[in-house]
Design a protein around this motif. Structure first.
Motif, PDB file in Angstrom:
ATOM      1  N   LYS A 349       1.106  -0.966  -0.125  1.00  0.00           N
ATOM      2  CA  LYS A 349       0.129  -0.367   0.348  1.00  0.00           C
ATOM      3  C   LYS A 349       1.416   1.501   0.245  1.00  0.00           C
ATOM      4  CE  LYS A 349      -3.257   2.738   1.110  1.00  0.00           C
ATOM      5  NZ  LYS A 349      -4.719   3.812   1.204  1.00  0.00           N
ATOM      6  N   SER A 353       1.265   4.282  -2.721  1.00  0.00           N
ATOM      7  CA  SER A 353       0.688   5.429  -3.045  1.00  0.00           C
ATOM      8  C   SER A 353       2.194   6.414  -3.020  1.00  0.00           C
ATOM      9  CB  SER A 353       0.630   5.624  -1.344  1.00  0.00           C
ATOM     10  OG  SER A 353       1.164   5.183  -0.276  1.00  0.00           O
ATOM     11  N   LYS A 357       1.927   8.457  -6.384  1.00  0.00           N
ATOM     12  CA  LYS A 357       2.331  10.561  -6.031  1.00  0.00           C
ATOM     13  C   LYS A 357       3.178  11.217  -6.533  1.00  0.00           C
ATOM     14  CE  LYS A 357       1.967  10.590  -1.891  1.00  0.00           C
ATOM     15  NZ  LYS A 357       1.929  10.713   0.248  1.00  0.00           N
ATOM     16  N   LEU A 398     -14.237  13.555  -7.940  1.00  0.00           N
ATOM     17  CA  LEU A 398     -13.174  13.786  -8.556  1.00  0.00           C
ATOM     18  C   LEU A 398     -12.897  14.803  -9.430  1.00  0.00           C
ATOM     19  CD1 LEU A 398     -11.053  10.721  -7.155  1.00  0.00           C
ATOM     20  CD2 LEU A 398     -10.748  13.399  -6.163  1.00  0.00           C
ATOM     21  N   ASN A 403      -9.623  18.964  -8.578  1.00  0.00           N
ATOM     22  CA  ASN A 403      -9.104  19.772  -7.571  1.00  0.00           C
ATOM     23  C   ASN A 403      -7.385  19.453  -7.734  1.00  0.00           C
ATOM     24  OD1 ASN A 403      -7.979  21.030  -5.171  1.00  0.00           O
ATOM     25  ND2 ASN A 403      -9.653  20.705  -4.665  1.00  0.00           N
ATOM     26  N   ALA A 405      -5.347  20.700  -5.690  1.00  0.00           N
ATOM     27  CA  ALA A 405      -4.673  19.304  -4.333  1.00  0.00           C
ATOM     28  C   ALA A 405      -4.513  18.130  -3.807  1.00  0.00           C
ATOM     29  CB  ALA A 405      -4.659  20.112  -3.031  1.00  0.00           C
ATOM     30  N   LEU A 406      -5.184  17.691  -4.811  1.00  0.00           N
ATOM     31  CA  LEU A 406      -5.836  15.780  -4.155  1.00  0.00           C
ATOM     32  C   LEU A 406      -4.754  15.054  -4.883  1.00  0.00           C
ATOM     33  CD1 LEU A 406      -9.035  16.099  -2.270  1.00  0.00           C
ATOM     34  CD2 LEU A 406      -7.026  16.428  -1.429  1.00  0.00           C
ATOM     35  N   THR A 407      -4.442  15.805  -6.585  1.00  0.00           N
ATOM     36  CA  THR A 407      -3.906  14.624  -6.961  1.00  0.00           C
ATOM     37  C   THR A 407      -2.857  14.102  -6.086  1.00  0.00           C
ATOM     38  OG1 THR A 407      -2.275  16.131  -8.125  1.00  0.00           O
ATOM     39  CG2 THR A 407      -4.231  16.445  -8.856  1.00  0.00           C
ATOM     40  N   GLN A 409      -3.237  11.075  -4.430  1.00  0.00           N
ATOM     41  CA  GLN A 409      -3.644  10.627  -2.874  1.00  0.00           C
ATOM     42  C   GLN A 409      -4.652   9.115  -3.434  1.00  0.00           C
ATOM     43  OE1 GLN A 409      -3.723  11.516   0.106  1.00  0.00           O
ATOM     44  NE2 GLN A 409      -2.503  13.493  -0.606  1.00  0.00           N
ATOM     45  N   LEU A 411      -7.350   6.867  -2.594  1.00  0.00           N
ATOM     46  CA  LEU A 411      -8.463   7.177  -1.817  1.00  0.00           C
ATOM     47  C   LEU A 411      -9.064   5.679  -1.432  1.00  0.00           C
ATOM     48  CD1 LEU A 411      -9.815   9.704  -3.319  1.00  0.00           C
ATOM     49  CD2 LEU A 411      -8.804   9.901  -1.554  1.00  0.00           C
ATOM     50  N   GLU A 412      -9.907   5.226  -0.629  1.00  0.00           N
ATOM     51  CA  GLU A 412     -10.273   3.926  -0.808  1.00  0.00           C
ATOM     52  C   GLU A 412     -12.051   3.770  -0.580  1.00  0.00           C
ATOM     53  OE1 GLU A 412      -8.811   1.951   2.847  1.00  0.00           O
ATOM     54  OE2 GLU A 412      -6.959   1.801   2.159  1.00  0.00           O
TER      55      GLU A 412
END
Ligand SMILES: [Mg+2]
Ligand SMILES: [Mg+2]
Lengths: 413, 413
Positions: A349, A353, A357, A398, A403, A405-407, A409, A411-412
């Motif tokens: 995991k 990530s 990232k 999404l 957005n 700022a959230l690229t 990430q 998510l689950e």
């Protein structure tokens, strides 16, 4: 669409049409330091959207953008960066009317064969009205050709009143008899040029309405055409929020799912997304096929059964860039990672990530927004249904928010 | 604020003022099925925001909301749910003027001692203009008391033209001489009541402007006051997007950091947030102190060194609910989990995310948006600076978007 086709059958535009876009405004009403035509919405200046609205109309051959001396370089760089091919940038005058007249004159300087030769009809529009559509342009153009001048109107939103010099109510106008004069306006080129040749210095300095000049100096009563509320002018800061929200709404109406070998799951995904009124296109993979240009969407969902498919994402990005797709709007890629029967090894995991990232940070520079979502497929069927619905909600959120700022990430669901 | 205080010193409102809010419109121009005053923005109907704008003004004692018969129950439930205490709901008539007159009459039915006794001045406003402020209300009220009537005006955005019956331009008005008539308007109660008593059935049926009735039937020239663009009326669907964006912008200007014993990190956090123009308040913990009501923010950052602090979050939620904080706007809680020197045991990440997800799902029902962000503190100082900046960006994005679909996610810096 049908109506549009009918109209196009009836009234083919078989004469030259050009556009003048005055874009010299300082935008003081938005309360921003950047003039509003240059404010970026989704990483692109507002004026580029307006230009694009005209460039996609096949029968419009020439667009003259009139800007202040200080912004000529900026405007040229926008034309270059966003591949605008029908545009000529011209320096404006000290008032709106002087700028429009400069733009008109730029249409008679070239010799035959150039798009910038004297047109039959010229359309004048605001740089800060990006939502102008072909239907309306056609109506304005045909009316201008037939009547000499035409303009778009809208009902008044507020009652209009006359004030005394002391700041008291003098009288209010009967709302039903008046209309707001909007844009675009169309003119026979000879009519509007003659109006400017005949008009006074006072008109050049203080006049606001081209239709008025055509009436006063050429005795031409403009034909008025009812416009739509969506064709609004960006006047205040809040209008920029509205523009962004409309672009995002429009962009989030379709997605392309790339199955990555998991056709069954893609089918379920499509069913759920369709229930949210999203048009879904399914492709088996990116490589070779012309996925991006065929899809006409700015949202891609890459389904993956293992992390090695990060290279699938690179293929997709390449395809987007080759078709200049990511030039017009930010492209969203939702990378859906299926967690299958093989149990995740303890450290995996974290590794995923980190990789997502890093890649996302690089893609962000290229106007591609990459988000990861992991989905556990080992659950019982009813639970999988709930998971799919949740996956849809996350995906749509999404896509709608786009957005930066959230690229990156993961998510689950 | 200083100006406001000066004005309040000079003109104390020592007479009864009431408000009539006609809210019977069908909202056909938004293209939505729900009338726009009842459309929810951030989980609350637009009209509740407008009512709140009047309720927070201490010298306004009574607000009459006039609605169509079909929406009376809905309106009562909104008044109940959002704790509006100065409101009386009244049934409207078949036109805007009949509804306003009904509202005015409801202000003379009660005997002395009730807030709904005949006022000196009555303010008439639109239910769909939520951004009205005390300064303007004070000006309108004082002008109405002195002159008998007053109204807010704005410059015209478009040129106004008169059309011929055949749809051609007749003439255009000289823009500088005219203004758009906006809301609120103020009247001596006796003046506006007399105007309605004297006016014709035609006025009741087709009239649009109360100022006109006061002029025509009571010979009262309204004093006109220049308003701000922010006091706009929600007319089209795009205006709802603008309203939401303004609320979100306003809500995201301040945060309260609850340090959870990590004062040093909280200090760094504050420094970074302040650089983004966010006002930061720091509290050591929630329990006991009146954190929520003192903070006047709808954004909380709970810093935690271990997961047991999920109970700190429950304390915070309880405090929000006790002060009816989460009733007015969705509360955002960003739970920042510090990953310290102890290495995370393999399964911990998954466990945390499950717990946060469950709690977040429950809190979402209570108008609290919970997001998790984990931060690795074991890195070298320069990297920590970069991480803090990234943490700020993520935090601000979560606070600005207030997106329900992403609650319960555990993001990584
Ligand atoms: Mg004009
Ligand atoms: Mg009115």
């Amino acid at each position: 669409t049908e109506l549009r086709e009918q109209m196009q059958d009836r009234c083919t535009v078989d004469f030259p049409v050009a556009v003048v876009l005055p874009a010299g405004g300082s935008g003081e009403r938005t309360g921003l330091t950047t003039p509003k035509q240059f404010v970026t919405v989704l990483n692109r200046p507002l004026i580029s959207y307006t230009i694009q609205a005209f460039e996609r109309v096949s029968w419009i051959k020439a667009i003259v953008v009139v800007v202040a001396k200080e912004t000529q370089d900026l405007m040229q760089s926008i034309v270059h960066k966003f591949h605008h091919v029908k545009v000529k940038v011209v320096q404006g005058g000290s008032t709106r009317h002087r700028s429009i007249y400069n733009g008109l004159q730029a249409l008679s300087e070239q010799t035959d064969g150039s798009a910038f030769t004297k047109p039959k009809v010229v359309i004048i529009h605001d740089a800060v009205r990006p939502f102008v559509e072909e239907d309306l342009l056609l109506k304005v153009t045909m009316a201008a050709k037939d009547q000499g001048a035409s303009g778009v109107i809208r009902p008044l939103v507020s009652t209009v009143i006359a004030t005394t010099t002391e700041g008291y109510l003098d009288h209010s106008l009967e709302r039903a008899k008046y209309r707001a004069s909007e844009m675009p306006q169309g003119f026979l080129y000879d009519v509007i040029c003659q109006a400017y040749q005949r008009c006074s210095e006072f008109d050049f300095e203080f006049g606001t309405e081209c239709l008025h000049l055509a009436l006063h100096y050429c005795n031409t009563n403009a034909k008025l055409i009812e416009g739509l509320p969506t064709q609004f002018k960006v006047t205040y800061k809040r209008d920029l929020a509205a523009v962004e929200s409309i672009f995002k709404e429009t962009l989030s109406q379709s997605v392309c799912i790339i199955t990555g070998g998991s056709a069954e799951l893609a089918g379920k995904y499509q069913k759920h997304l369709s229930a949210h009124n999203v048009a879904v296109d399914i492709k088996p993979n990116t490589k070779g096929s012309n996925t991006v240009s065929l899809s006409k969407t700015w949202n891609f969902i890459q389904v993956s059964v293992n992390t090695s498919s990060l290279c699938e994402i690179l293929d997709l990005v390449q395809a987007c860039e080759e078709s200049s797709h990511s030039l017009l709007y930010p492209v969203v890629i939702v990378w859906v990672l299926l967690k299958g029967n093989e149990r995740t090894c303890p450290s995996q995991k974290t590794d995923e990530s980190v990789t997502v990232k890093d890649l996302a940070a690089e893609l962000l520079q290229r106007n591609v927004l990459l988000y990861g979502v992991s989905l556990d497929c080992t659950v019982v069927p009813e639970q999988l249904e709930r998971s799919m619905e949740r996956l849809c909600q996350i995906t749509l959120c999404l896509i709608k928010d786009r957005n930066p700022a959230l690229t990156g990430q993961l998510l689950e669901v």
